[in-house]
Motif scaffolding. Structure first.
Motif, mmCIF file in Angstrom:
data_model
loop_
_atom_site.group_PDB
_atom_site.id
_atom_site.type_symbol
_atom_site.label_atom_id
_atom_site.label_comp_id
_atom_site.label_asym_id
_atom_site.label_seq_id
_atom_site.Cartn_x
_atom_site.Cartn_y
_atom_site.Cartn_z
ATOM 1 N N TYR A 164 0.799 -1.220 0.000
ATOM 2 C CA TYR A 164 0.000 0.000 0.000
ATOM 3 C C TYR A 164 0.837 1.278 0.000
ATOM 4 C CZ TYR A 164 -4.155 -2.820 0.724
ATOM 5 O OH TYR A 164 -5.168 -3.729 0.571
ATOM 6 N N ALA A 165 2.085 1.185 0.403
ATOM 7 C CA ALA A 165 2.964 2.357 0.420
ATOM 8 C C ALA A 165 4.042 2.188 -0.647
ATOM 9 C CB ALA A 165 3.617 2.502 1.799
ATOM 10 N N ASP A 166 4.627 3.303 -1.042
ATOM 11 C CA ASP A 166 5.710 3.205 -2.020
ATOM 12 C C ASP A 166 7.066 3.334 -1.338
ATOM 13 O OD1 ASP A 166 5.745 5.877 -1.382
ATOM 14 O OD2 ASP A 166 5.170 6.596 -3.367
ATOM 15 N N ILE A 167 7.087 3.056 -0.038
ATOM 16 C CA ILE A 167 8.316 3.010 0.746
ATOM 17 C C ILE A 167 8.367 1.684 1.495
ATOM 18 C CG2 ILE A 167 8.630 5.501 0.992
ATOM 19 C CD1 ILE A 167 7.144 5.407 3.598
ATOM 20 N N LYS A 168 9.513 1.363 2.061
ATOM 21 C CA LYS A 168 9.726 0.037 2.641
ATOM 22 C C LYS A 168 9.492 0.009 4.144
ATOM 23 C CE LYS A 168 13.108 -3.739 2.669
ATOM 24 N NZ LYS A 168 14.484 -4.140 2.261
ATOM 25 N N TRP A 169 8.746 -0.997 4.584
ATOM 26 C CA TRP A 169 8.478 -1.213 6.012
ATOM 27 C C TRP A 169 9.787 -1.490 6.750
ATOM 28 C CZ3 TRP A 169 8.805 -5.760 9.183
ATOM 29 C CH2 TRP A 169 8.099 -5.688 10.395
ATOM 30 N N GLY A 170 9.990 -0.793 7.866
ATOM 31 C CA GLY A 170 11.173 -1.036 8.679
ATOM 32 C C GLY A 170 12.414 -0.273 8.266
ATOM 33 N N ASP A 171 12.367 0.456 7.152
ATOM 34 C CA ASP A 171 13.514 1.236 6.698
ATOM 35 C C ASP A 171 13.623 2.489 7.569
ATOM 36 O OD1 ASP A 171 15.366 2.864 5.432
ATOM 37 O OD2 ASP A 171 14.628 2.433 3.419
ATOM 38 N N TYR A 172 14.742 2.632 8.267
ATOM 39 C CA TYR A 172 14.880 3.741 9.213
ATOM 40 C C TYR A 172 14.738 5.114 8.566
ATOM 41 C CZ TYR A 172 19.690 4.320 7.492
ATOM 42 O OH TYR A 172 20.796 4.540 6.710
ATOM 43 N N ASN A 173 14.955 5.203 7.269
ATOM 44 C CA ASN A 173 14.819 6.486 6.575
ATOM 45 C C ASN A 173 13.385 7.013 6.600
ATOM 46 O OD1 ASN A 173 17.527 6.997 5.338
ATOM 47 N ND2 ASN A 173 17.152 4.991 4.438
ATOM 48 N N ASN A 174 12.429 6.137 6.869
ATOM 49 C CA ASN A 174 11.016 6.515 6.800
ATOM 50 C C ASN A 174 10.421 6.880 8.161
ATOM 51 O OD1 ASN A 174 11.117 5.861 4.036
ATOM 52 N ND2 ASN A 174 10.698 3.705 4.489
ATOM 53 N N TYR A 175 11.247 6.868 9.209
ATOM 54 C CA TYR A 175 10.723 7.116 10.551
ATOM 55 C C TYR A 175 11.520 8.215 11.254
ATOM 56 C CZ TYR A 175 8.827 2.523 9.422
ATOM 57 O OH TYR A 175 8.208 1.480 8.775
ATOM 58 N N ASP A 176 10.876 8.844 12.229
ATOM 59 C CA ASP A 176 11.561 9.847 13.042
ATOM 60 C C ASP A 176 12.350 9.182 14.161
ATOM 61 O OD1 ASP A 176 10.388 12.185 11.707
ATOM 62 O OD2 ASP A 176 8.509 11.484 12.589
ATOM 63 N N LEU A 177 11.827 8.066 14.664
ATOM 64 C CA LEU A 177 12.482 7.322 15.733
ATOM 65 C C LEU A 177 12.402 5.824 15.457
ATOM 66 C CD1 LEU A 177 10.919 9.080 18.883
ATOM 67 C CD2 LEU A 177 13.253 9.386 18.051
ATOM 68 N N CYS A 178 13.528 5.133 15.618
ATOM 69 C CA CYS A 178 13.549 3.666 15.572
ATOM 70 C C CYS A 178 14.133 3.204 16.894
ATOM 71 C CB CYS A 178 14.397 3.161 14.409
ATOM 72 S SG CYS A 178 13.730 3.526 12.775
ATOM 73 N N ILE A 179 13.384 2.425 17.650
ATOM 74 C CA ILE A 179 13.796 2.081 19.012
ATOM 75 C C ILE A 179 13.740 0.574 19.258
ATOM 76 C CG2 ILE A 179 13.325 2.450 21.461
ATOM 77 C CD1 ILE A 179 12.101 5.114 20.761
ATOM 78 N N ASN A 180 14.828 0.047 19.815
ATOM 79 C CA ASN A 180 14.895 -1.357 20.205
ATOM 80 C C ASN A 180 14.278 -1.493 21.594
ATOM 81 O OD1 ASN A 180 15.539 -3.938 20.964
ATOM 82 N ND2 ASN A 180 17.731 -3.779 20.551
ATOM 83 N N SER A 181 13.068 -2.030 21.674
ATOM 84 C CA SER A 181 12.352 -2.113 22.949
ATOM 85 C C SER A 181 13.009 -3.082 23.931
ATOM 86 C CB SER A 181 10.896 -2.518 22.718
ATOM 87 O OG SER A 181 10.815 -3.732 22.001
ATOM 88 N N ALA A 182 13.882 -3.958 23.424
ATOM 89 C CA ALA A 182 14.580 -4.899 24.307
ATOM 90 C C ALA A 182 15.654 -4.185 25.122
ATOM 91 C CB ALA A 182 15.202 -6.025 23.485
ATOM 92 N N PHE A 183 16.133 -3.057 24.638
ATOM 93 C CA PHE A 183 17.234 -2.341 25.294
ATOM 94 C C PHE A 183 16.831 -1.793 26.658
ATOM 95 C CE2 PHE A 183 19.919 1.547 25.749
ATOM 96 C CZ PHE A 183 21.146 0.912 25.868
ATOM 97 N N LEU A 184 15.645 -1.149 26.719
ATOM 98 C CA LEU A 184 15.169 -0.557 27.970
ATOM 99 C C LEU A 184 13.941 -1.268 28.529
ATOM 100 C CD1 LEU A 184 15.477 3.265 27.123
ATOM 101 C CD2 LEU A 184 16.991 1.921 28.582
ATOM 102 N N GLY A 185 13.415 -2.231 27.787
ATOM 103 C CA GLY A 185 12.180 -2.883 28.220
ATOM 104 C C GLY A 185 10.968 -2.045 27.826
ATOM 105 N N ILE A 186 9.795 -2.592 28.053
ATOM 106 C CA ILE A 186 8.560 -1.911 27.645
ATOM 107 C C ILE A 186 8.368 -0.586 28.386
ATOM 108 C CG2 ILE A 186 6.053 -2.077 27.504
ATOM 109 C CD1 ILE A 186 7.598 -3.921 25.580
ATOM 110 N N ASP A 187 8.479 -0.606 29.703
ATOM 111 C CA ASP A 187 8.267 0.616 30.482
ATOM 112 C C ASP A 187 9.357 1.648 30.211
ATOM 113 O OD1 ASP A 187 5.941 -0.340 31.622
ATOM 114 O OD2 ASP A 187 6.951 -1.166 33.387
#
Length: 202
Positions: A164-187
């Motif tokens: 549906y989009a003309d850009i790629k899912w998960g490509d960091y260029n398409n987001y303002d923030l990319c965060i690894n939730s495992a690093f700090l946990g959910i909270d």
């Protein structure tokens, strides 16, 4: 302000979005979009659950129509596959909800709102072991099939987004923030995003 969250399966994107909405006092939309889209399109909610975040299955039809026609509007919606009709209904809702402070999870919301200057686009990912543990303990996936299940869910989400989009899912260029939730946990991840949002609001 609108916050969109794209997420790998079992990375905690839904839970983070929900907690963040409570802390910020924002409205929160995820599965709710399904039922509202059902109401708008006259399709049974049970059927919509089966096609939620899944691209249309008719490859020849999709190629002849072109996904961009669906994203940017198509008059003959009655002739479209159910998946596409659902996407169109959700697209209208996303644009409507974007008129107030809210958090929207998945459903190409970041792409639908790509021209919205008040939209912050976030992608949540995580280490596989972290996701595997959450898939078993939080999502209730059988441990013997969890690896294949995670891979399938991620592939489905990527296919949906990339269709549906003309850009790629998960490509960091398409987001303002990319965060690894495992690093700090959910909270911890929720708190970090909250602090970033508060800085942005100022």
């Amino acid at each position: 302000m609108v916050i969109t969250i794209s997420r790998q399966f079992a990375s905690g994107g839904h839970e983070i979005g929900q907690k963040l909405a409570e802390k910020l006092g924002f409205k929160f939309y995820d599965k709710e979009l399904i039922y509202k889209a059902a109401e708008m399109s006259g399709i049974s909610p049970d059927i919509l659950k089966e096609v939620d975040e899944k691209a249309a299955s008719s490859l020849l039809y999709s190629l002849s129509l072109g996904a961009s026609s669906i994203v940017h509007g198509f008059s003959g919606t009655a002739q479209l596959p159910i998946n596409d009709r659902v996407f169109i209904a959700q697209q209208k809702l996303i644009k409507e909800y974007a008129n107030s402070n809210c958090i929207i999870v998945g459903r190409c919301a970041d792409y639908v709102l790509k021209d919205n200057k008040n939209c912050i686009k976030i992608f949540i990912y995580a280490d596989f072991d972290f996701r595997r543990e959450r898939a078993i303990n939080v999502e209730g996936i059988d441990k013997n099939s969890v690896n294949a299940f995670i891979a399938k869910k991620d592939k489905t989400r990527a296919n949906y987004y990339n269709y549906y989009a003309d850009i790629k899912w998960g490509d960091y260029n398409n987001y303002d923030l990319c965060i690894n939730s495992a690093f700090l946990g959910i909270d911890g991840t929720t708190k970090l995003i909250e602090e970033i949002i508060n800085i942005k609001k100022k």
